[in-house]
Scaffold this active site. Structure first.
Site, short mmCIF file in Angstrom:
data_model
loop_
_atom_site.label_atom_id
_atom_site.label_comp_id
_atom_site.label_asym_id
_atom_site.label_seq_id
_atom_site.Cartn_x
_atom_site.Cartn_y
_atom_site.Cartn_z
N HIS A 182 -7.41 -1.55 -20.44
CA HIS A 182 -7.65 0.05 -20.73
C HIS A 182 -6.49 0.73 -20.36
CE1 HIS A 182 -9.77 3.81 -20.50
NE2 HIS A 182 -10.66 3.13 -21.32
N ASP B 156 -15.94 -1.82 -24.89
CA ASP B 156 -16.21 -2.42 -26.33
C ASP B 156 -16.73 -4.12 -26.18
OD1 ASP B 156 -15.78 0.00 -27.80
OD2 ASP B 156 -13.70 -0.49 -27.66
N1 COA Z 1 -5.11 -9.04 -24.44
C1 COA Z 1 -4.04 -9.28 -24.32
N2 COA Z 1 -2.87 -8.66 -23.74
C2 COA Z 1 -3.23 -7.55 -23.32
C3 COA Z 1 -4.40 -6.63 -23.89
C4 COA Z 1 -5.20 -7.51 -24.45
N3 COA Z 1 -6.58 -6.90 -24.90
N4 COA Z 1 -4.09 -5.52 -23.34
C5 COA Z 1 -3.04 -5.31 -22.75
N5 COA Z 1 -2.38 -6.41 -22.80
C6 COA Z 1 -1.09 -6.63 -22.31
C7 COA Z 1 -0.10 -6.11 -23.12
O1 COA Z 1 0.29 -7.39 -24.06
C8 COA Z 1 1.03 -5.85 -22.33
O2 COA Z 1 1.68 -7.06 -21.71
P1 COA Z 1 3.20 -6.92 -21.20
O3 COA Z 1 3.23 -6.28 -20.01
O4 COA Z 1 3.42 -8.50 -20.93
O5 COA Z 1 3.90 -6.55 -22.54
C9 COA Z 1 0.24 -5.39 -21.03
O6 COA Z 1 -0.92 -5.81 -21.31
C10 COA Z 1 0.13 -3.64 -21.15
O7 COA Z 1 -0.53 -3.42 -22.42
P2 COA Z 1 -0.31 -2.25 -23.15
O8 COA Z 1 -0.61 -2.15 -24.51
O9 COA Z 1 1.05 -1.66 -22.92
O10 COA Z 1 -1.31 -1.13 -22.56
P3 COA Z 1 -1.88 0.12 -22.96
O11 COA Z 1 -2.52 0.80 -21.86
O12 COA Z 1 -0.86 0.90 -23.88
O13 COA Z 1 -3.07 -0.40 -24.03
C11 COA Z 1 -5.37 -0.85 -24.95
C12 COA Z 1 -4.36 -0.30 -23.56
C13 COA Z 1 -6.64 -0.68 -24.90
C14 COA Z 1 -4.56 -0.12 -26.16
C15 COA Z 1 -4.76 -2.34 -24.82
O14 COA Z 1 -5.43 -2.90 -23.76
C16 COA Z 1 -5.45 -2.99 -26.21
O15 COA Z 1 -4.67 -3.01 -27.49
N6 COA Z 1 -6.73 -3.91 -26.02
C17 COA Z 1 -7.55 -4.16 -27.00
C18 COA Z 1 -7.96 -3.28 -27.95
C19 COA Z 1 -9.18 -2.75 -27.25
O16 COA Z 1 -10.08 -3.18 -26.74
N7 COA Z 1 -9.38 -1.10 -27.46
C20 COA Z 1 -10.59 -0.58 -26.76
C21 COA Z 1 -10.08 0.16 -25.38
S1 COA Z 1 -11.47 0.75 -24.71
#
Ligand code: COA
Length: 392
Positions: A274, A328
């Site tokens: 998140h 979720d």
């Molecule tokens: N599984 C594995 N790795 C994850 C992850 C996940 N669900 N969520 C984040 N990471 C990792 C990323 O790969 C990244 O790694 P790195 O620093 O080695 O490149 C790091 O954590 C930061 O991720 P980032 O996508 O930049 O974080 P964000 O704050 O932009 O994104 C979300 C947040 C929610 C979009 C992201 O965690 C995600 O896509 N989660 C899965 C989808 C989900 O459950 N969404 C509902 C949210 S309520």
């Protein structure tokens, strides 16, 4: 090729995904991502989930205060007056393809509502009256469950079931979906699920509402924009992906190899992570508790065991980076347990979150500034026009 000479320094101005950039002042909800707490109007989500009803929570979010008995009854009456949908809206739904995703159907229906309930204003820029604002809120909150249930039944060839005035928002939705009155436990589970999904500061869908509202577009257009944003797999759509993943894994013994494989390819695990929470999402804790309540009546199942194992194993690797179960992760498991099909999980999220969207819509009405962010142009400048017959 030449590049712009006036490109501002990128570092201080540009934050991908607006990460950390305040875009508004708001008094609706507050998240502390470090310790994992969420408050609606200053009241902890845990207290609301255990002591309040979705109806009370809706009033709190929309009006700022918990209602007394009379105000609560007036709110319920307002919703009851606006739950039904016009037969023409049902007719439009009948023409959707059978394969339509319920979120797409919902988004289209909300846009359609705007045509049936145009806002009467002398000039389109005139402010809305208190009454127009209140009726728009009742209509949208009241009709969303009716639309979701009607579409879910119609795509199976069944007639929609009209809403019942004597049931709560949660109970009435389950009744319209399944055709029989839900048990007290199932109603309470749905009620709490709606409470915990109702609001969550300025996320992608709420921001979509606010951006659209800043153009003075009507509330149906604002909410239809929000539904589009919520449908994405990085936002509300993740609850569907969690269940697909659990089904794909199939057995608790397969979790370790599944995670290894995904993480080695740098793929994300749905339901984890998140932008704000760096600890377990408090809503995931509450939803997990709801699942346990359900097992008292219905017993445990293998899907939950798989989810628990993912949480356990990811704790060491992803947990160290602050990537933990979000809202979720457990919601779909709860919904499946009460017999709801996977593609309705995100529409249920919308049935709850429309309240938060509307609270932000109302709050934003006093702010008359259209959103207009800046970009940092990185393309070419001063290029000559080459006539078509001279282009390579
Ligand atoms: N599984 C594995 N790795 C994850 C992850 C996940 N669900 N969520 C984040 N990471 C990792 C990323 O790969 C990244 O790694 P790195 O620093 O080695 O490149 C790091 O954590 C930061 O991720 P980032 O996508 O930049 O974080 P964000 O704050 O932009 O994104 C979300 C947040 C929610 C979009 C992201 O965690 C995600 O896509 N989660 C899965 C989808 C989900 O459950 N969404 C509902 C949210 S309520």
């Amino acid at each position: 090729m030449s590049t712009p000479t006036n490109t501002p320094n990128k570092t201080p101005c540009y934050s991908p995904g607006l990460d950390g950039i305040p875009v508004a002042e708001s008094a609706i909800s507050r998240v502390d991502g470090a310790i994992g707490t969420l408050e609606y109007r200053g009241i902890d989500i845990e207290a609301l989930a255990s002591q309040s009803s979705f109806e009370e929570t809706m009033v709190l979010l929309l009006n700022g205060e918990l209602p007394n008995k009379e105000a609560l009854q007036a709110f319920k009456n307002g919703l009851n007056n606006h739950r039904r949908i016009k037969f023409r809206v049902s007719d439009i739904m009948k023409s959707f393809p059978e394969s339509a995703h319920p979120m797409d159907a919902l988004q289209a229906c909300i846009a359609v509502l705007g045509m049936f309930y145009p806002l009467q204003r002398t000039l389109s820029s005139d402010p809305l009256t208190e009454e127009q604002i209140q009726v728009a809120c009742f209509r949208l909150i009241g009709k969303l469950p009716t639309l979701v249930a009607a579409h879910a039944r119609m795509r199976l060839g069944d007639d929609p079931i009209p809403p019942r005035d004597d049931l709560s928002q949660a109970g009435n939705f389950l009744y319209m979906l399944f055709g029989n009155e839900p048990s007290a436990l199932t109603t309470r589970i749905m009620d709490v699920a709606l409470i915990v999904h109702a609001e969550h500061t300025i996320n992608a869908s709420t921001f979509s509402t606010m951006v659209t509202a800043s153009t003075m577009a009507d509330p149906y257009t604002c909410i239809s924009a929000a539904i589009g944003a919520l449908s994405g797999p990085l936002h509300g759509g993740a609850n569907e992906d969690v269940l697909k993943m659990l089904d794909e894994i199939g057995h608790v013994d397969q979790v370790e190899s599944y995670l290894e494989n995904k993480l080695s390819k740098h793929e994300k695990i749905p339901g984890l992570g998140h932008r704000i929470y760096k600890t377990k999402d408090p809503r995931a804790v509450l939803l997990q508790r709801l699942y346990h309540d359900l097992t008292q009546e219905m017993g445990e199942d293998s899907t939950y065991a798989i989810a628990r194992r993912i949480e356990e194993l990811s704790l060491g690797t992803l947990g160290a980076k602050g990537i933990c179960p979000n809202v979720d992760f457990y919601s779909g498991i709860v919904y499946r347990k009460i017999g709801i099909s996977t593609d309705l999980f995100t529409p249920i999220f919308a049935i709850a979150r429309v309240v938060g969207w509307l609270a932000h819509w109302k709050e934003s009405l006093s702010e008359s500034r259209i959103y207009r962010p800046r970009q940092i142009y990185i393309g070419e400048v001063n290029r000559p026009y080459i006539p078509l017959n001279k282009r390579m």
